[in-house]
Design a protein around this motif. Structure first.
Motif, mmCIF file in Angstrom:
data_model
loop_
_atom_site.group_PDB
_atom_site.id
_atom_site.type_symbol
_atom_site.label_atom_id
_atom_site.label_comp_id
_atom_site.label_asym_id
_atom_site.label_seq_id
_atom_site.Cartn_x
_atom_site.Cartn_y
_atom_site.Cartn_z
ATOM 1 N N LEU A 31 30.695 19.458 -13.494
ATOM 2 C CA LEU A 31 29.635 18.505 -13.168
ATOM 3 C C LEU A 31 28.833 18.982 -11.964
ATOM 4 O O LEU A 31 27.605 18.854 -11.929
ATOM 5 C CB LEU A 31 30.250 17.136 -12.868
ATOM 6 N N ASN A 32 29.527 19.527 -10.991
ATOM 7 C CA ASN A 32 28.894 20.063 -9.797
ATOM 8 C C ASN A 32 27.923 21.180 -10.143
ATOM 9 O O ASN A 32 26.779 21.222 -9.668
ATOM 10 C CB ASN A 32 30.003 20.556 -8.859
ATOM 11 N N ASP A 33 28.330 22.072 -11.038
ATOM 12 C CA ASP A 33 27.503 23.226 -11.400
ATOM 13 C C ASP A 33 26.373 22.865 -12.357
ATOM 14 O O ASP A 33 25.251 23.375 -12.224
ATOM 15 C CB ASP A 33 28.373 24.315 -12.041
ATOM 16 N N HIS A 34 26.664 22.003 -13.334
ATOM 17 C CA HIS A 34 25.708 21.782 -14.423
ATOM 18 C C HIS A 34 24.843 20.540 -14.242
ATOM 19 O O HIS A 34 23.772 20.452 -14.849
ATOM 20 C CB HIS A 34 26.450 21.703 -15.764
ATOM 21 N N GLN A 35 25.278 19.584 -13.437
ATOM 22 C CA GLN A 35 24.460 18.399 -13.180
ATOM 23 C C GLN A 35 23.973 18.329 -11.736
ATOM 24 O O GLN A 35 23.316 17.371 -11.351
ATOM 25 C CB GLN A 35 25.236 17.127 -13.548
ATOM 26 N N ASN A 36 24.298 19.359 -10.947
ATOM 27 C CA ASN A 36 23.813 19.476 -9.570
ATOM 28 C C ASN A 36 24.223 18.278 -8.712
ATOM 29 O O ASN A 36 23.491 17.875 -7.803
ATOM 30 C CB ASN A 36 22.293 19.650 -9.538
ATOM 31 N N ILE A 37 25.390 17.716 -9.003
ATOM 32 C CA ILE A 37 25.885 16.594 -8.214
ATOM 33 C C ILE A 37 26.545 17.131 -6.945
ATOM 34 O O ILE A 37 27.399 18.017 -7.007
ATOM 35 C CB ILE A 37 26.895 15.759 -9.021
ATOM 36 N N ALA A 38 26.137 16.615 -5.796
ATOM 37 C CA ALA A 38 26.791 16.961 -4.538
ATOM 38 C C ALA A 38 28.098 16.174 -4.439
ATOM 39 O O ALA A 38 28.130 14.981 -4.735
ATOM 40 C CB ALA A 38 25.884 16.637 -3.357
ATOM 41 N N ILE A 39 29.173 16.849 -4.032
ATOM 42 C CA ILE A 39 30.504 16.251 -4.040
ATOM 43 C C ILE A 39 31.153 16.391 -2.665
ATOM 44 O O ILE A 39 31.087 17.449 -2.041
ATOM 45 C CB ILE A 39 31.403 16.921 -5.100
ATOM 46 N N ILE A 40 31.782 15.296 -2.226
ATOM 47 C CA ILE A 40 32.671 15.348 -1.065
ATOM 48 C C ILE A 40 34.025 14.820 -1.509
ATOM 49 O O ILE A 40 34.121 13.706 -2.039
ATOM 50 C CB ILE A 40 32.147 14.514 0.113
ATOM 51 N N THR A 41 35.061 15.618 -1.324
ATOM 52 C CA THR A 41 36.418 15.196 -1.658
ATOM 53 C C THR A 41 37.282 15.192 -0.401
ATOM 54 O O THR A 41 37.181 16.083 0.437
ATOM 55 C CB THR A 41 37.076 16.116 -2.702
ATOM 56 N N VAL A 42 38.118 14.177 -0.293
ATOM 57 C CA VAL A 42 39.214 14.184 0.671
ATOM 58 C C VAL A 42 40.445 14.647 -0.095
ATOM 59 O O VAL A 42 40.801 14.061 -1.123
ATOM 60 C CB VAL A 42 39.440 12.785 1.266
ATOM 61 N N LEU A 43 41.081 15.714 0.385
ATOM 62 C CA LEU A 43 42.217 16.294 -0.330
ATOM 63 C C LEU A 43 43.367 16.588 0.615
ATOM 64 O O LEU A 43 43.160 16.936 1.784
ATOM 65 C CB LEU A 43 41.796 17.591 -1.037
ATOM 66 N N HIS A 44 44.581 16.469 0.098
ATOM 67 C CA HIS A 44 45.773 16.957 0.795
ATOM 68 C C HIS A 44 46.097 18.384 0.373
ATOM 69 O O HIS A 44 46.678 19.150 1.143
ATOM 70 C CB HIS A 44 46.983 16.066 0.473
ATOM 71 N N GLU A 45 45.730 18.736 -0.855
ATOM 72 C CA GLU A 45 46.100 20.037 -1.408
ATOM 73 C C GLU A 45 45.127 21.112 -0.907
ATOM 74 O O GLU A 45 44.037 21.307 -1.452
ATOM 75 C CB GLU A 45 46.097 20.000 -2.935
#
Length: 270
Positions: free
Chosen positions: A193-207
């Motif tokens: 989705l990030n690559d093909h729909q140009n959606i900017a993403i912020i994730t909070v992750l432990h991994e």
């Protein structure tokens, strides 16, 4: 990032400070997110990761500073206007009893509807179907949420967020409670989705290793302060990992990029 005067970021945090009541959990945090960029926020438990996400999504009001969405302060816009551009997938979701997957996803169209309209129009139906297709859930559309596996349920709530047609997607620990296969499936879906729909993403992750594998940039928090921000190869150094996570670690080159190998905890007595 070198900022030009005419640049409009997808999301920007300017000297953001906030927390709960009078207590400041995060302090003076500034960064900018480009359209189509993926930023992951990392840090030890209690470092302020989820609090920062709540400030960025307007769940919490800042004590100081501001958040700009598409160049405008999120605190001067209506909740409906914000929801047309920004979607949040929280760590824990409430499962409405008896709701089908398609009915859940259809709720994502609410920000795009006037208050007097209760039925979905053709564009709404198209966006719902696109969200189901994007998450591989078309065949589950009529199935009750309670009948889904953990991974399928997480995808259903992601489809709900995607039905909003957001430009910015915030996710708080999206891989929690998922086994390794479903973690990879979900993050690979987000990358698509990030690559093909140009959606900017912020994730909070432990991994940390999953964040390094899928993110364009990493932000390392410690005690509410933004200590390091940059691409994984710059941010994930043995020195930074020791300071942030209090462990000794080795950096390993792998077919999917750099990964960290935890070695030993750093003794508080040393």
């Amino acid at each position: 990032m070198n900022r030009r005067q005419d640049t409009v970021w997808a999301l920007e945090s300017q000297a953001l400070t906030g927390g709960y009541g009078k207590e400041s959990i995060v302090q003076n945090i500034s960064f900018a997110l480009q359209p189509g960029e993926w930023l992951s926020i990392l840090g030890a438990n209690g470092s302020g990761k989820s609090t920062l996400l709540r400030l960025l999504s307007r769940i919490l009001s800042p004590q100081q500073g501001t958040v700009l969405l598409d160049g405008k302060s999120i605190h001067t816009q209506s909740a409906q206007t914000i929801a047309q551009t920004l979607a949040l997938l929280p760590q824990q979701q409430t499962i409405p009893p008896g709701l089908s997957v398609r009915q859940l996803v259809s709720l994502g169209r609410a920000p795009h509807q006037p208050w007097w309209r209760w039925e979905l129009n053709a564009e709404d139906h198209e966006q719902v179907t696109l969200a189901l297709e994007s998450t591989g859930l078309v065949k589950y559309g009529d199935r009750s949420l309670e009948q889904l596996s953990g991974g399928e349920r997480q995808r259903a709530f992601l489809a709900l967020a995607l039905a909003q047609a957001p430009q910015v997607l915030l996710l708080d620990e999206p891989t929690t409670y998922l086994d390794l296969r479903y973690q990879l499936e979900l993050l690979e879906l987000l990358k698509h989705l990030n690559d093909h729909q140009n959606i900017a993403i912020i994730t909070v992750l432990h991994e940390v290793n999953l964040a390094a594998r899928f993110s364009d940039r990493l932000a390392l928090l410690k005690q509410g302060n933004l200590c390091h921000l940059g691409v994984p190869t710059e941010v994930l150094t043995p020195e930074h990992i020791a300071a942030i996570f209090n462990i000794h670690a080795a950096i390993v080159q792998t077919p999917v990029g750099i990964q960290i190998c935890p070695l030993t905890p750093i003794s508080s007595r040393s």
